[in-house]
Scaffold this motif. Sequence first.
Motif, PDB file in Angstrom:
ATOM      1  N   ILE A   1       1.556  15.696 -12.337  1.00 18.47           N
ATOM      2  CA  ILE A   1       0.446  16.340 -12.898  1.00 18.47           C
ATOM      3  C   ILE A   1       0.046  17.713 -12.541  1.00 18.47           C
ATOM      4  O   ILE A   1      -0.406  18.678 -13.205  1.00 18.47           O
ATOM      5  CB  ILE A   1      -1.124  15.322 -13.001  1.00 18.47           C
ATOM      6  CG1 ILE A   1      -0.801  14.081 -13.486  1.00 18.47           C
ATOM      7  CG2 ILE A   1      -2.210  15.957 -13.348  1.00 18.47           C
ATOM      8  CD1 ILE A   1      -1.814  13.020 -13.069  1.00 18.47           C
ATOM      9  N   ASN A   2       0.114  17.832 -11.234  1.00 20.36           N
ATOM     10  CA  ASN A   2      -0.158  19.022 -10.659  1.00 20.36           C
ATOM     11  C   ASN A   2       1.075  20.242 -11.362  1.00 20.36           C
ATOM     12  O   ASN A   2       0.465  21.425 -11.731  1.00 20.36           O
ATOM     13  CB  ASN A   2       0.180  19.058  -9.160  1.00 20.36           C
ATOM     14  CG  ASN A   2      -0.138  20.259  -8.354  1.00 20.36           C
ATOM     15  OD1 ASN A   2      -1.216  20.971  -8.878  1.00 20.36           O
ATOM     16  ND2 ASN A   2       0.525  20.531  -7.467  1.00 20.36           N
ATOM     17  N   PHE A   3       2.200  19.835 -11.483  1.00 22.82           N
ATOM     18  CA  PHE A   3       2.901  20.950 -12.159  1.00 22.82           C
ATOM     19  C   PHE A   3       2.340  21.258 -13.411  1.00 22.82           C
ATOM     20  O   PHE A   3       2.551  22.287 -13.886  1.00 22.82           O
ATOM     21  CB  PHE A   3       4.621  20.391 -12.168  1.00 22.82           C
ATOM     22  CG  PHE A   3       5.072  19.984 -10.784  1.00 22.82           C
ATOM     23  CD1 PHE A   3       4.625  20.937  -9.698  1.00 22.82           C
ATOM     24  CD2 PHE A   3       5.975  19.255 -10.468  1.00 22.82           C
ATOM     25  CE1 PHE A   3       5.452  20.976  -8.396  1.00 22.82           C
ATOM     26  CE2 PHE A   3       6.657  19.257  -9.312  1.00 22.82           C
ATOM     27  CZ  PHE A   3       6.307  20.023  -8.293  1.00 22.82           C
TER      28      PHE A   3
ATOM     29  N   VAL B   1       1.008  -1.165  -0.026  1.00 26.11           N
ATOM     30  CA  VAL B   1      -0.120  -0.036   0.003  1.00 26.11           C
ATOM     31  C   VAL B   1       0.719   1.340   0.015  1.00 26.11           C
ATOM     32  O   VAL B   1       0.663   2.132  -0.703  1.00 26.11           O
ATOM     33  CB  VAL B   1      -1.014  -0.077   1.185  1.00 26.11           C
ATOM     34  CG1 VAL B   1      -1.531   1.457   1.502  1.00 26.11           C
ATOM     35  CG2 VAL B   1      -2.092  -0.962   1.140  1.00 26.11           C
ATOM     36  N   GLU B   2       1.848   1.140   0.864  1.00 20.48           N
ATOM     37  CA  GLU B   2       2.737   2.366   0.882  1.00 20.48           C
ATOM     38  C   GLU B   2       3.433   2.576  -0.604  1.00 20.48           C
ATOM     39  O   GLU B   2       3.672   3.796  -0.893  1.00 20.48           O
ATOM     40  CB  GLU B   2       3.757   2.128   1.955  1.00 20.48           C
ATOM     41  CG  GLU B   2       3.397   2.336   3.283  1.00 20.48           C
ATOM     42  CD  GLU B   2       4.177   1.752   4.592  1.00 20.48           C
ATOM     43  OE1 GLU B   2       3.793   1.878   5.673  1.00 20.48           O
ATOM     44  OE2 GLU B   2       5.489   1.714   4.295  1.00 20.48           O
TER      45      GLU B   2
ATOM     46  N   ILE C   1       0.758  11.997  -9.148  1.00 20.02           N
ATOM     47  CA  ILE C   1       0.035  13.393  -9.083  1.00 20.02           C
ATOM     48  C   ILE C   1       0.572  14.677  -8.838  1.00 20.02           C
ATOM     49  O   ILE C   1       0.112  15.608  -9.446  1.00 20.02           O
ATOM     50  CB  ILE C   1      -0.776  12.965  -7.665  1.00 20.02           C
ATOM     51  CG1 ILE C   1      -1.917  12.025  -7.909  1.00 20.02           C
ATOM     52  CG2 ILE C   1      -1.654  14.129  -7.002  1.00 20.02           C
ATOM     53  CD1 ILE C   1      -2.714  11.497  -6.721  1.00 20.02           C
ATOM     54  N   ILE C   2       1.965  14.611  -8.312  1.00 20.48           N
ATOM     55  CA  ILE C   2       2.698  15.831  -8.291  1.00 20.48           C
ATOM     56  C   ILE C   2       3.047  16.337  -9.551  1.00 20.48           C
ATOM     57  O   ILE C   2       2.917  17.497  -9.941  1.00 20.48           O
ATOM     58  CB  ILE C   2       3.731  15.641  -7.049  1.00 20.48           C
ATOM     59  CG1 ILE C   2       3.389  15.707  -5.965  1.00 20.48           C
ATOM     60  CG2 ILE C   2       4.757  16.929  -7.494  1.00 20.48           C
ATOM     61  CD1 ILE C   2       4.332  15.360  -4.915  1.00 20.48           C
TER      62      ILE C   2
ATOM     63  N   TYR D   1       1.260   4.313  -2.786  1.00 17.16           N
ATOM     64  CA  TYR D   1       0.860   5.372  -2.472  1.00 17.16           C
ATOM     65  C   TYR D   1       1.839   6.386  -2.744  1.00 17.16           C
ATOM     66  O   TYR D   1       1.646   7.418  -3.422  1.00 17.16           O
ATOM     67  CB  TYR D   1       0.803   5.474  -0.913  1.00 17.16           C
ATOM     68  CG  TYR D   1       0.736   6.798  -0.269  1.00 17.16           C
ATOM     69  CD1 TYR D   1      -0.504   7.397  -0.352  1.00 17.16           C
ATOM     70  CD2 TYR D   1       1.655   7.276   0.194  1.00 17.16           C
ATOM     71  CE1 TYR D   1      -0.700   8.441   0.270  1.00 17.16           C
ATOM     72  CE2 TYR D   1       1.531   8.722   1.050  1.00 17.16           C
ATOM     73  CZ  TYR D   1       0.395   9.417   0.819  1.00 17.16           C
ATOM     74  OH  TYR D   1       0.061  10.383   1.472  1.00 17.16           O
TER      75      TYR D   1
ATOM     76  N   THR E   1       1.614   9.350  -5.467  1.00 18.86           N
ATOM     77  CA  THR E   1       2.065  10.432  -5.106  1.00 18.86           C
ATOM     78  C   THR E   1       2.554  11.269  -6.169  1.00 18.86           C
ATOM     79  O   THR E   1       2.591  12.434  -6.872  1.00 18.86           O
ATOM     80  CB  THR E   1       2.754  10.621  -3.765  1.00 18.86           C
ATOM     81  OG1 THR E   1       1.988  10.102  -2.733  1.00 18.86           O
ATOM     82  CG2 THR E   1       3.090  12.137  -3.288  1.00 18.86           C
TER      83      THR E   1
END
Lengths: 402, 186
Positions: B26-28, B12-13, B23-24, B16, B20
């Motif tokens: 994509i965020n940029f 899971v970690e 997603i980061i 995760y 993460t």
Amino acid sequence: MKLSIKPISKWFLHYPSLPIIILLGLALRFFIASTNSSNFDMHIFILDSQFFHEGKWNIYFYNWNYVYSPAIFYINGLLGMIQNIFSFLPYPFFQRVYISLIDLLTLFILIKISKKNKISPTRTAVFFFINPVTIMLSGYHAQFENNAIFFLLLAVWVNFYANIRFASYKKIVAWFFLTVGFIIKHILPFQVFLIEASMFKKHKLVKGGILFTLTILTFLSTFIPFYNNNESKFVINEYVLGYQGPATISGITGIIRFFCVTCEIFDMRLYTLYRYIFMAGGMVFPIFLLNKKNLLHSLLVSFLFFLTFSSAHSAQYFVLPMAVGALFPSRWYLAYTTIVTIFLLVFQVEIGTSIYIKVFLLNMVWVVASCWFLTELIKVYPPAGIIYKKIVLFVKREKNHK
Amino acid sequence: MQNGRKIGLAVVEIIYIFTTIIIIIINFLLLAVTSERNSHFSKYLVTARLLSQEGIKTIIDLKKQDKTSIIIGSRSYTWPQLFDKIVTLPECANPSDLTISCADFTFKECNTANSNSKYSCIEIHTNPYTDVSWRIPEAENKIFSRKIRITNAENNAKNITVFVWWIDSDGLHTSPITYKLMKGQK
């Protein structure tokens, strides 16, 4: 007084992945911090720093957008002074770096608390410091909730974990940190009261109540120098002390408004009345948590209580359970991280995206936060778990019956 | 079972951490695309609030002056006359709705009776909110419009709502501030 702060280098020897986590977390925050984009709150902070520079000290007179305590104005002013020295960089960069460094200090406290509670510091660091929610909210939004949480955790560490000889001295220092945290951001009264009352073994409610009253009075006294003209009085009363959060589009007030926009009881709108009920309930709930064994877990439950029952939700509120939640990671913690991340990605596109998508995502965050709250509540209050199991059994039986 | 659980959490970690990072990234990319217009919109919103604030402050200053500064049709009135109900304002169905027509005023310059010196006053308008006559010429980019709405509150009080709005490709954006003006307020 003897504070046991071991050299940080020793941590890095014991936990070699920590420096990588810290560097990665800081690099990601600073990278986002360098963007030219700024949201509504950041534009207000930019104005504050300009007013500070121009010597317009009564910020409530000059900027009616300013809905915070005076402390934030001073922080903005000082950051603006630093920006004047490095004027080739924009103001938001400095505020974002400041909040990121606050995160770093919070991380150090979390690591110390983790070690005392025999929780893996590395795991705590991963969950808190390279979490997309904390990265985006510190590196881009840069609101002051993180600052308040830092002081809350610092107070917990001083009173419950630090090696300070005199108990009363400990309490005074912890109270001071809690009050500073509350002055910086006054959205955490329930948590401040919970910690203050938990510092005592006997007569928790009375002694905690006295400390909390002192915190409130200190907070209110910070407004006295500004409370000298009608305009400032109006802004302080209406927008700062009477702040009601953003439009009622999410959570319980969202549901109330959806079903009945114009319903009134006691000459006030139903969702306005709910705000008062929430405030009253919020002050009662810490009493329920007072005698629970683990204060940090109680803090997490109280943050989730806030998110579940709050009459309004702002993006920056979603950082509240992240630090303490990193000490108790669960699948709901991950689910919450995921949904808040998606929400933040959409939310920061302030125009161009349908408002319905934003409202839907905001309510999804609320649903997940509520589920997380229930699962954590069951841990501190087992009868809630029994009721939950009975409901599940009942639903299953009904399904089979059909 | 215990070991199995431990391995499960590790997986899971790992998932995760990978999620993460994705997603980061994509965020940029998202930030790069949206940063400019996002920032413009926020800045306009703050400017609109400041212009509303400026409007309320001007009204407070006008009330402090003992001049005929409320123009309705061909007649001028003083603020005490407004509070003493010598001037009657029409009832407003929804004071917080910019698009409906109520007792809506705009700022203009008036002349004193005995000399040519000028001072601010407010004049009633019945134009729809889309009319250019509401525009604030000195405001940034000249895209903002402003109107002052006066509605009846309790005795000896009037609610002053200043609307500042602008229209872009996403539609109408408004930023009202309401201030309760008391008769005896100095």
